[in-house]
Design a protein around this motif. Structure first.
Motif, PDB file in Angstrom:
ATOM      1  N   VAL A 142       0.899  -1.246   0.172  1.00 31.40           N
ATOM      2  CA  VAL A 142       0.008  -0.037  -0.026  1.00 31.40           C
ATOM      3  C   VAL A 142       0.831   1.350   0.159  1.00 31.40           C
ATOM      4  N   LEU A 143       2.109   1.023   0.372  1.00 26.90           N
ATOM      5  CA  LEU A 143       2.736   2.436   0.647  1.00 26.90           C
ATOM      6  C   LEU A 143       3.115   3.200  -0.508  1.00 26.90           C
ATOM      7  N   PHE A 144       3.181   2.481  -1.815  1.00 27.51           N
ATOM      8  CA  PHE A 144       3.531   3.141  -2.849  1.00 27.51           C
ATOM      9  C   PHE A 144       2.623   4.249  -3.369  1.00 27.51           C
ATOM     10  N   ALA A 145       1.131   3.941  -3.029  1.00 31.78           N
ATOM     11  CA  ALA A 145       0.056   4.835  -3.270  1.00 31.78           C
ATOM     12  C   ALA A 145       0.160   6.108  -2.296  1.00 31.78           C
ATOM     13  N   VAL A 146       0.937   6.194  -1.447  1.00 29.67           N
ATOM     14  CA  VAL A 146       0.867   7.516  -0.452  1.00 29.67           C
ATOM     15  C   VAL A 146       1.344   8.590  -1.248  1.00 29.67           C
ATOM     16  N   SER A 147       0.602   9.783  -0.981  1.00 26.71           N
ATOM     17  CA  SER A 147       0.938  11.078  -1.682  1.00 26.71           C
ATOM     18  C   SER A 147       2.112  11.595  -0.895  1.00 26.71           C
ATOM     19  N   ASN A 148       3.192  12.578  -1.688  1.00 27.43           N
ATOM     20  CA  ASN A 148       4.126  13.363  -1.090  1.00 27.43           C
ATOM     21  C   ASN A 148       3.882  14.760  -1.129  1.00 27.43           C
ATOM     22  N   ASP A 149       2.523  15.119  -1.288  1.00 21.82           N
ATOM     23  CA  ASP A 149       1.834  16.331  -1.226  1.00 21.82           C
ATOM     24  C   ASP A 149       1.764  17.013   0.134  1.00 21.82           C
ATOM     25  N   GLU A 150       2.506  17.636   0.943  1.00 26.98           N
ATOM     26  CA  GLU A 150       2.373  18.010   2.091  1.00 26.98           C
ATOM     27  C   GLU A 150       1.177  19.269   2.210  1.00 26.98           C
ATOM     28  N   THR A 151       0.868  19.651   1.189  1.00 24.09           N
ATOM     29  CA  THR A 151      -0.517  20.241   1.297  1.00 24.09           C
ATOM     30  C   THR A 151      -1.715  19.679   1.412  1.00 24.09           C
ATOM     31  N   ARG A 152      -1.772  18.434   1.096  1.00 25.32           N
ATOM     32  CA  ARG A 152      -2.746  17.469   1.511  1.00 25.32           C
ATOM     33  C   ARG A 152      -2.511  16.538   2.672  1.00 25.32           C
ATOM     34  N   PRO A 153      -2.193  16.766   3.866  1.00 22.48           N
ATOM     35  CA  PRO A 153      -1.863  15.934   4.816  1.00 22.48           C
ATOM     36  C   PRO A 153      -2.390  14.607   4.895  1.00 22.48           C
ATOM     37  N   VAL A 154      -3.912  14.464   4.867  1.00 26.67           N
ATOM     38  CA  VAL A 154      -4.590  13.591   4.757  1.00 26.67           C
ATOM     39  C   VAL A 154      -4.033  12.356   3.938  1.00 26.67           C
ATOM     40  N   PHE A 155      -3.685  12.613   2.760  1.00 27.20           N
ATOM     41  CA  PHE A 155      -3.321  11.945   1.740  1.00 27.20           C
ATOM     42  C   PHE A 155      -1.901  11.278   1.693  1.00 27.20           C
ATOM     43  N   THR A 156      -0.998  11.911   2.617  1.00 25.94           N
ATOM     44  CA  THR A 156       0.198  11.406   3.139  1.00 25.94           C
ATOM     45  C   THR A 156       0.464  10.460   4.032  1.00 25.94           C
ATOM     46  N   GLY A 157      -0.804  10.097   4.459  1.00 31.17           N
ATOM     47  CA  GLY A 157      -1.038   8.895   5.280  1.00 31.17           C
ATOM     48  C   GLY A 157      -1.567   7.641   5.027  1.00 31.17           C
ATOM     49  N   VAL A 158      -1.529   6.845   5.716  1.00 28.38           N
ATOM     50  CA  VAL A 158      -2.311   5.531   5.504  1.00 28.38           C
ATOM     51  C   VAL A 158      -3.394   5.343   6.429  1.00 28.38           C
ATOM     52  N   LEU A 159      -4.574   4.996   5.928  1.00 32.00           N
ATOM     53  CA  LEU A 159      -5.703   4.462   6.512  1.00 32.00           C
ATOM     54  C   LEU A 159      -5.676   3.366   7.324  1.00 32.00           C
ATOM     55  N   MET A 160      -5.766   3.285   8.795  1.00 32.70           N
ATOM     56  CA  MET A 160      -5.727   1.825   9.228  1.00 32.70           C
ATOM     57  C   MET A 160      -6.981   1.616   9.857  1.00 32.70           C
TER      58      MET A 160
END
Length: 369
Positions: A142-160
């Motif tokens: 799953v980690l390959f799909a994480v965003s690097n865009d710090e302006t959208r913090p939610v997408f830089t994380g993984v939902l557990m």
């Protein structure tokens, strides 16, 4: 503080915690590692206040104590030392330590340990246990799909998510999505959702082993904790509401194909070599009993036909070659199922015969002539 340690164990502990240290922190103490000796254990802690990693090793202790040593020097120094016993001896009344190896010595100036952040205390939360090798593979998927865009913090994380016996990880950067399910041995009474920074889980994946020994995960309101016998990782959670990802996963498809993962991955990567710089898109043509991967640019053209089972309507669709390659690598399956709802709709990739994992990939626009 005075103790003796072997180089391999000491280097292992430093390597484990140093990724949590920010060598450019405006607070000098946060550019170091906390060395803390209690009993016959040395606890090394690295922290940037958001992520904290602690590793403990066995040492020969003469005097308990603590000191913070700058990562810039201590890591390279220990790495360069000969493989012989190493003695650390802090100088009373100062923040310096003398390191003795054989007949040689070196002194390093450090910082007061009282100023260094400790692991957050665990009050109460939802706790689960997962084999380390299973969690490591889940994170890889799953980690390959994480965003690097710090302006959208939610997408830089993984939902557990934990619900009953179902343990789920979800990551998306809005262009692709990856979701992995795992069945726990014990049922959890209270469902929980937490967004954990991708950086944290990258460190969890790096530090967990390919072993069936379990790692403990505790999710609290503001923190996530991961622990094994000699390792503890604590991280702040990302605040915010994770998007309703279930709504974007297609349920019906007009075209399905089952092909060999390695063949389509190799074809995609070869086709990407001729793709236009800055816009690496590749065309997939699904037709009777085959999937054709092709590109035509000013550099030349390539066409590879991969045999496979195709059901439904013939269809042409374009994908970002890098995104497709990363999705294919994450499958961990000899064969894959590619499911499509149309040339402009998201595609779903699944390992053949495995419903516990899927990735979703948005199509790309065809390149302009």
């Amino acid at each position: 503080m005075k103790f003796n340690a072997g180089k391999p164990a000491l280097m292992h502990a430093i390597n484990a915690v140093q990724k949590a240290v920010s060598p450019r922190s405006p607070l000098p103490v946060l550019t170091g590692i906390l060395f803390e000796v209690t009993g016959n254990r040395l606890y090394l802690t690295g922290s940037d206040t958001e992520l904290t990693i602690q590793c403990n090793i066995e040492v020969e202790t003469e005097t308990e104590g603590a000191i913070v040593l700058p990562i810039r020097y201590i890591s390279d120094l220990v790495r360069s030392l000969p493989d012989i016993p190493i003695q650390f001896n802090s100088i009373p009344g100062s923040t310096s330590v003398i390191i003795t190896y054989g007949t040689s010595q070196v002194s390093i100036h450090g910082y007061e340990p009282e100023q260094y952040p400790r692991l957050p205390s665990i009050n109460r939360g939802t706790g689960i246990q997962v084999p380390q090798d299973e969690l490591k593979e889940m994170l890889r998927q799953v980690l390959f799909a994480v965003s690097n865009d710090e302006t959208r913090p939610v997408f830089t994380g993984v939902l557990m998510q934990v619900d009953g016996k179902q343990f789920r990880l979800v990551a998306t950067d809005t262009y692709r999505l990856a979701m992995k399910n795992y069945q726990l041995e014990e049922e959890i009474e209270q469902p929980v959702r937490a967004i954990i920074p991708g950086k944290t889980l990258g460190e969890v994946a790096r530090l967990t082993g390919n072993t069936e020994e379990k790692i403990s995960i505790i999710l609290e309101e503001n923190h996530a904790f991961f622990s094994t016998a000699d390792l503890k990782i604590a991280s702040r959670l990302i605040a915010g509401q994770y998007p309703p990802y279930e709504q974007v996963i297609p349920r019906e498809f007009v075209t399905r194909t089952r092909v060999t993962t390695r063949e389509i991955m190799d074809a995609t990567e070869r086709a990407s070599l001729l793709a236009r710089d800055g816009y690496p898109v590749v065309k997939f043509t699904l037709q009777e009993n085959s999937c054709v991967v092709s590109v035509q640019t000013q550099a030349g053209w390539i066409r590879e036909e991969i045999s496979g089972l195709v059901e439904g309507e013939p269809l042409e669709i374009w994908f970002n070659a890098r995104y497709m390659s990363e999705s294919l690598r994450a499958l961990n399956s000899d064969e894959l199922c590619l499911e499509l709802t149309g040339p402009l709709s998201a595609a779903v990739l699944r390992p053949a015969g495995d419903d516990s994992y899927l990735s979703l990939l948005l199509p790309a626009k065809p390149p302009k002539d």
